[in-house]
Motif scaffolding. Structure first.
Motif, PDB file in Angstrom:
ATOM      1  N   PHE A  90       0.806  -1.221  -0.168  1.00 37.72           N
ATOM      2  CA  PHE A  90      -0.178  -0.077   0.099  1.00 37.72           C
ATOM      3  C   PHE A  90       1.092   1.288   0.084  1.00 37.72           C
ATOM      4  CE2 PHE A  90      -2.197   3.164   2.444  1.00 37.72           C
ATOM      5  CZ  PHE A  90      -3.320   3.443   1.540  1.00 37.72           C
ATOM      6  N   ASP A  91       0.699   2.223  -0.916  1.00 34.74           N
ATOM      7  CA  ASP A  91       1.398   3.477  -1.223  1.00 34.74           C
ATOM      8  C   ASP A  91       0.519   4.409  -0.542  1.00 34.74           C
ATOM      9  OD1 ASP A  91       2.999   5.614  -1.814  1.00 34.74           O
ATOM     10  OD2 ASP A  91       3.666   4.778  -3.468  1.00 34.74           O
ATOM     11  N   ALA A  92       0.798   4.879   0.615  1.00 40.36           N
ATOM     12  CA  ALA A  92      -0.241   5.937   1.204  1.00 40.36           C
ATOM     13  C   ALA A  92       0.013   7.606   0.493  1.00 40.36           C
ATOM     14  CB  ALA A  92       0.077   6.230   2.682  1.00 40.36           C
ATOM     15  N   LEU A  93       1.176   7.631   0.149  1.00 36.86           N
ATOM     16  CA  LEU A  93       1.370   8.786  -0.759  1.00 36.86           C
ATOM     17  C   LEU A  93       0.537   8.966  -2.060  1.00 36.86           C
ATOM     18  CD1 LEU A  93       5.033   9.411  -0.186  1.00 36.86           C
ATOM     19  CD2 LEU A  93       3.244  10.989   0.715  1.00 36.86           C
ATOM     20  N   ARG A  94       0.252   7.851  -2.826  1.00 31.34           N
ATOM     21  CA  ARG A  94      -0.116   7.832  -4.118  1.00 31.34           C
ATOM     22  C   ARG A  94      -1.644   7.400  -4.091  1.00 31.34           C
ATOM     23  NH1 ARG A  94       5.020   6.721  -4.547  1.00 31.34           N
ATOM     24  NH2 ARG A  94       6.419   7.747  -6.491  1.00 31.34           N
ATOM     25  N   VAL A  95      -2.059   6.767  -2.895  1.00 28.75           N
ATOM     26  CA  VAL A  95      -3.547   6.248  -2.974  1.00 28.75           C
ATOM     27  C   VAL A  95      -4.364   7.546  -3.029  1.00 28.75           C
ATOM     28  CG1 VAL A  95      -3.740   6.090  -0.572  1.00 28.75           C
ATOM     29  CG2 VAL A  95      -4.987   4.510  -1.917  1.00 28.75           C
ATOM     30  N   LEU A 115      -5.437  13.810  13.315  1.00 24.81           N
ATOM     31  CA  LEU A 115      -5.741  12.710  12.250  1.00 24.81           C
ATOM     32  C   LEU A 115      -5.433  13.499  10.988  1.00 24.81           C
ATOM     33  CD1 LEU A 115      -5.915   9.566  11.457  1.00 24.81           C
ATOM     34  CD2 LEU A 115      -8.456  10.058  11.468  1.00 24.81           C
ATOM     35  N   VAL A 116      -6.116  14.386  10.848  1.00 26.23           N
ATOM     36  CA  VAL A 116      -6.220  15.304   9.489  1.00 26.23           C
ATOM     37  C   VAL A 116      -4.705  15.813   9.222  1.00 26.23           C
ATOM     38  CG1 VAL A 116      -7.083  17.359   7.957  1.00 26.23           C
ATOM     39  CG2 VAL A 116      -8.727  15.625   9.408  1.00 26.23           C
ATOM     40  N   GLU A 117      -4.226  16.151  10.252  1.00 25.40           N
ATOM     41  CA  GLU A 117      -2.910  16.705  10.166  1.00 25.40           C
ATOM     42  C   GLU A 117      -1.720  15.611   9.401  1.00 25.40           C
ATOM     43  OE1 GLU A 117       0.451  19.472  13.183  1.00 25.40           O
ATOM     44  OE2 GLU A 117      -0.849  17.796  13.613  1.00 25.40           O
ATOM     45  N   ARG A 118      -2.012  14.232  10.153  1.00 23.78           N
ATOM     46  CA  ARG A 118      -1.229  13.433   9.727  1.00 23.78           C
ATOM     47  C   ARG A 118      -1.355  12.907   8.383  1.00 23.78           C
ATOM     48  NH1 ARG A 118       1.291   8.626  12.071  1.00 23.78           N
ATOM     49  NH2 ARG A 118       1.811   9.741  13.879  1.00 23.78           N
ATOM     50  N   LEU A 119      -2.652  12.856   8.086  1.00 20.77           N
ATOM     51  CA  LEU A 119      -2.977  12.428   6.680  1.00 20.77           C
ATOM     52  C   LEU A 119      -2.522  13.372   5.572  1.00 20.77           C
ATOM     53  CD1 LEU A 119      -6.287  10.697   7.123  1.00 20.77           C
ATOM     54  CD2 LEU A 119      -4.443   9.615   6.962  1.00 20.77           C
ATOM     55  N   SER A 120      -2.530  14.595   5.928  1.00 19.62           N
ATOM     56  CA  SER A 120      -2.188  15.767   4.952  1.00 19.62           C
ATOM     57  C   SER A 120      -0.677  15.567   4.656  1.00 19.62           C
ATOM     58  CB  SER A 120      -2.461  17.094   5.443  1.00 19.62           C
ATOM     59  OG  SER A 120      -3.552  17.312   5.810  1.00 19.62           O
ATOM     60  N   ARG A 121       0.341  15.154   5.580  1.00 23.26           N
ATOM     61  CA  ARG A 121       1.371  14.897   4.959  1.00 23.26           C
ATOM     62  C   ARG A 121       1.580  13.543   4.598  1.00 23.26           C
ATOM     63  NH1 ARG A 121       2.088  15.834  10.781  1.00 23.26           N
ATOM     64  NH2 ARG A 121       2.921  13.955  11.035  1.00 23.26           N
ATOM     65  N   GLU A 122       1.123  12.430   5.102  1.00 20.33           N
ATOM     66  CA  GLU A 122       1.414  10.935   4.706  1.00 20.33           C
ATOM     67  C   GLU A 122       0.463  10.598   3.489  1.00 20.33           C
ATOM     68  OE1 GLU A 122       2.050   8.521   7.975  1.00 20.33           O
ATOM     69  OE2 GLU A 122       3.410  10.049   9.120  1.00 20.33           O
ATOM     70  N   PRO A 124      -2.111  12.302   1.392  1.00 18.81           N
ATOM     71  CA  PRO A 124      -2.868  13.556   0.827  1.00 18.81           C
ATOM     72  C   PRO A 124      -3.960  13.272   0.033  1.00 18.81           C
ATOM     73  CG  PRO A 124      -0.738  13.407  -0.271  1.00 18.81           C
ATOM     74  CD  PRO A 124      -0.673  12.462   0.785  1.00 18.81           C
ATOM     75  N   GLY A 125      -4.073  11.965  -0.562  1.00 19.27           N
ATOM     76  CA  GLY A 125      -5.160  11.509  -1.334  1.00 19.27           C
ATOM     77  C   GLY A 125      -6.252  11.120  -0.700  1.00 19.27           C
ATOM     78  N   ILE A 126      -6.063  10.793   0.585  1.00 18.03           N
ATOM     79  CA  ILE A 126      -7.304  10.428   1.256  1.00 18.03           C
ATOM     80  C   ILE A 126      -8.196  11.394   1.834  1.00 18.03           C
ATOM     81  CG2 ILE A 126      -7.955   9.068   3.667  1.00 18.03           C
ATOM     82  CD1 ILE A 126      -5.459   7.409   3.289  1.00 18.03           C
TER      83      ILE A 126
END
Length: 311
Positions: A90-95, A115-122, A124-126
């Motif tokens: 799973f590639d979090a940066l590209r998903v 959670l939003v802060e972490r996802l924005s970095r790691e 961003p497509g979620i």
């Protein structure tokens, strides 16, 4: 023609003939005899009512109908192959995906900023979406794939779910800075004498506070009752009311609303807060990645996930 009439192997053979244009080569690749390839091709010709391939020097050439058929057949077979053989890693940066999490209004305040802060970095497509665990049948929504995770005190999620304890929620007393209780000892008598803001959050585990107080005959002077926690900070900031709230919520509200928190004069039972997911997504790499992010951000200790018992 119905799809049930077509053998998938015939389409694979068709694709190979389009690529190789030689019956002998296709027979070798598909571990078939040349007569076997010829018989299969004859069956496909009857089904499609077209010669598909005709003899030519050095092999066969496709008919105009076969040429028109080649691209959609190739696309369909490629799609089916990808579905049956998903890529690992799973590639979090590209998903790119939408994730829905069931939580209360407390959960939105406590969990979403980090959670939003972490996802924005790691990742961003979620894109995140939340639903109230009291506004939908959370068990059905998760079983049918419309909700990916749930966080909270959710005893109704039983058979078919995995859970991971994140922490035990303690309760504290919250009031505005400068309140008469800020510098005075917070005794049980002072707590009972103060005017209270009470949140009646129907359908959530936080109702256990009121149940526990009633069972022990602890009386409060209730001045205001509201159905959710979202207004607590605004109300306490401008009144002398006090509120008994989960500690992590109090920590989030204290600075923005100039509030103080104190330990309660009587110990209330702690509420176990869990991360839950349905068994159907237990092996999904994206869901597993997101679960690990939630655990890393909010779990107090490394306790293993366990499956809830069936009912």
């Amino acid at each position: 023609m119905e799809l049930s009439e077509v053998d998938l192997n015939l389409l694979l053979l068709f694709q190979r003939l389009m690529q190789e244009r030689r019956v002998a080569t296709v027979a070798e690749q598909m571990n078939m005899s040349q007569p076997g390839v010829s018989n299969a091709l004859a069956k496909l010709r009857r089904l499609l009512d077209d010669p598909l391939f005709v003899r030519a020097p050095g092999g066969v050439v496709p008919t105009p109908f076969a040429i028109r058929l080649a691209e959609p057949v190739s696309h369909a077979l490629s799609t089916l192959h990808a579905a049956l053989n998903p890529e690992t890693g799973f590639d979090a940066l590209r998903v790119t995906r939408k994730v829905t999490i069931g939580m209360t209004d407390i959960g939105e305040v406590v969990f979403l900023p980090a959670l939003v802060e972490r996802l924005s970095r790691e990742a961003p497509g979620i894109a995140l979406n939340t639903v109230r665990d009291t506004s939908v049948n959370l068990g059905n929504e998760m079983a049918e794939g419309r909700v990916d995770l749930a966080i909270g005190l959710l005893p109704q999620l039983k058979g078919g779910f995995y859970q991971r304890r994140l922490f035990d929620q303690r309760y504290v007393c919250l009031f505005r800075r400068g309140h008469a209780l800020e510098d005075a000892p917070l005794t049980l008598a002072a707590w009972r004498k103060a005017e209270h803001l009470v949140v009646v959050s129907a359908g959530t585990g936080h109702g256990q506070v009121d149940d526990w107080l009633k069972r022990r005959g602890v009386q409060r002077r209730v001045r205001l009752t509201v159905p959710h926690f979202m207004s607590v900070g605004y109300i306490l900031q401008r009144t002398d009311l006090i509120a008994t709230v989960p500690e992590r919520l109090a920590l989030q509200l204290a600075a923005p609303f100039s509030l103080s928190l104190r330990a309660l004069p009587s110990t209330l039972p702690e509420a176990p807060i869990h991360l839950l997911w349905h068994a159907r997504v237990n092996q999904d790499e994206g869901n597993r990645w997101l679960r690990n992010v939630v655990i890393d951000l909010f779990a107090d200790s490394a306790t293993p996930a366990r499956r809830t018992k069936s009912v």
